[in-house]
Write a protein that holds these residues in place. Structure first.
Motif, short mmCIF file in Angstrom:
data_model
loop_
_atom_site.label_atom_id
_atom_site.label_comp_id
_atom_site.label_asym_id
_atom_site.label_seq_id
_atom_site.Cartn_x
_atom_site.Cartn_y
_atom_site.Cartn_z
N MET A 79 37.02 3.75 -19.62
CA MET A 79 36.78 4.87 -18.71
C MET A 79 38.09 5.53 -18.28
SD MET A 79 33.62 3.35 -16.44
CE MET A 79 33.61 4.70 -15.28
N LEU A 80 39.13 4.73 -18.09
CA LEU A 80 40.43 5.31 -17.75
C LEU A 80 40.93 6.24 -18.86
CD1 LEU A 80 42.37 2.31 -16.15
CD2 LEU A 80 41.54 4.38 -15.00
N LYS A 81 40.66 5.86 -20.10
CA LYS A 81 41.12 6.65 -21.23
C LYS A 81 40.32 7.93 -21.42
CE LYS A 81 40.85 3.78 -24.62
NZ LYS A 81 40.93 3.01 -25.86
N ILE A 82 39.01 7.87 -21.22
CA ILE A 82 38.20 9.03 -21.61
C ILE A 82 37.81 9.95 -20.45
CG2 ILE A 82 37.31 7.86 -23.65
CD1 ILE A 82 34.65 7.55 -22.24
N PHE A 83 37.81 9.45 -19.23
CA PHE A 83 37.37 10.28 -18.10
C PHE A 83 38.53 10.81 -17.25
CE2 PHE A 83 33.44 7.80 -18.81
CZ PHE A 83 32.57 8.86 -19.02
N VAL A 92 40.52 14.22 -13.25
CA VAL A 92 39.31 13.91 -14.01
C VAL A 92 39.15 14.90 -15.17
CG1 VAL A 92 36.80 13.84 -13.85
CG2 VAL A 92 38.18 12.96 -11.99
N LEU A 93 38.64 14.39 -16.28
CA LEU A 93 38.28 15.24 -17.41
C LEU A 93 36.78 15.51 -17.37
CD1 LEU A 93 40.20 13.61 -20.41
CD2 LEU A 93 40.58 15.88 -19.44
N ASP A 149 35.05 11.76 -26.93
CA ASP A 149 34.80 10.56 -27.74
C ASP A 149 34.33 9.40 -26.86
OD1 ASP A 149 34.68 8.65 -29.71
OD2 ASP A 149 36.85 8.39 -29.87
N VAL A 150 33.06 9.09 -26.97
CA VAL A 150 32.50 7.96 -26.21
C VAL A 150 32.11 6.82 -27.15
CG1 VAL A 150 31.73 9.38 -24.27
CG2 VAL A 150 30.19 8.97 -26.19
N SER A 151 32.71 6.80 -28.33
CA SER A 151 32.32 5.80 -29.33
C SER A 151 32.56 4.36 -28.86
CB SER A 151 33.03 6.05 -30.66
OG SER A 151 34.43 5.98 -30.49
N GLU A 152 33.64 4.13 -28.11
CA GLU A 152 33.90 2.77 -27.62
C GLU A 152 32.84 2.35 -26.60
OE1 GLU A 152 38.37 1.69 -27.28
OE2 GLU A 152 38.22 3.85 -26.87
N LEU A 153 32.43 3.29 -25.77
CA LEU A 153 31.35 2.99 -24.82
C LEU A 153 30.03 2.80 -25.56
CD1 LEU A 153 32.17 5.35 -21.81
CD2 LEU A 153 32.43 2.87 -21.93
N SER A 154 29.82 3.56 -26.62
CA SER A 154 28.60 3.41 -27.43
C SER A 154 28.54 2.03 -28.07
CB SER A 154 28.54 4.48 -28.52
OG SER A 154 28.37 5.75 -27.95
#
Length: 176
Positions: A135-139, A150-151, A156-161
């Motif tokens: 979450m730190l990386k993508i948001f 915040v973004l 890319d949410v593949s890691e969360l997927s």
């Protein structure tokens, strides 16, 4: 039914505040307000997640607390997912609820936790810790710390997927 009222109590004021803040603003103000709302939801999601992570040992009362925190996380995840046009945090929260509820139900039936239950719980905790790093990386914008910029345009949410898929598998195995 009680949970629905809880969701409404939290979600309705957030939506009203968001609508009020966004009336009469130009595009930049709108974007900044949206970032503030998403930042607030990310902060709450993070803190609720941290409360669960702190319970390293599997206990019945910890599961009850975790379910309450997860229900609150669903509300914040819905705000984040809608604002970022990504449907990932809410489905993850629902899978976590299914797993934790399943563990609680099994404990209620037997009064014990098996070695497999303990292993599954530790995997859930590990996944939640990994989610925080992702979450730190993508948001958040690069070189921004938690609570920073915040973004809204998350790509890319593949890691969360991957975590979601693992939770779905774990939930299915628990249901057997």
């Amino acid at each position: 039914m009680k949970n629905i009222y809880g969701y409404l109590i939290i979600a309705f004021p957030l939506l009203l505040i968001g609508a009020w803040l966004m009336t009469g603003m130009d595009g930049k103000d709108y974007q900044m307000r949206l970032e503030n709302i998403v930042g607030h939801s990310l902060y709450n999601y993070w803190n609720l997640s941290e409360e669960i992570i702190q319970q390293k040992e599997l206990k019945g009362e910890a599961l009850t607390d975790a379910i309450g925190h997860l229900n609150d996380m669903v509300i914040h995840a819905n705000v984040i997912d809608n604002a970022t046009s990504q449907e990932i945090l809410e489905p993850i929260a629902h899978q976590l609820i299914a797993i934790i509820s399943g563990l609680k139900e099994k404990h209620g039936q037997t009064g014990e936790f098996t070695k497999e239950d303990k292993h599954l719980y530790q995997q859930v905790i590990a996944d939640m810790e990994a989610m925080q790093e992702i979450m730190l990386k993508i948001f958040y914008k690069p070189n921004s710390k938690k609570g920073g910029e915040v973004l809204i345009e998350v790509k890319d949410v593949s890691e969360l997927s991957t975590i979601h898929d693992r939770l779905v598998e774990s939930s299915a195995m628990l249901a057997k």
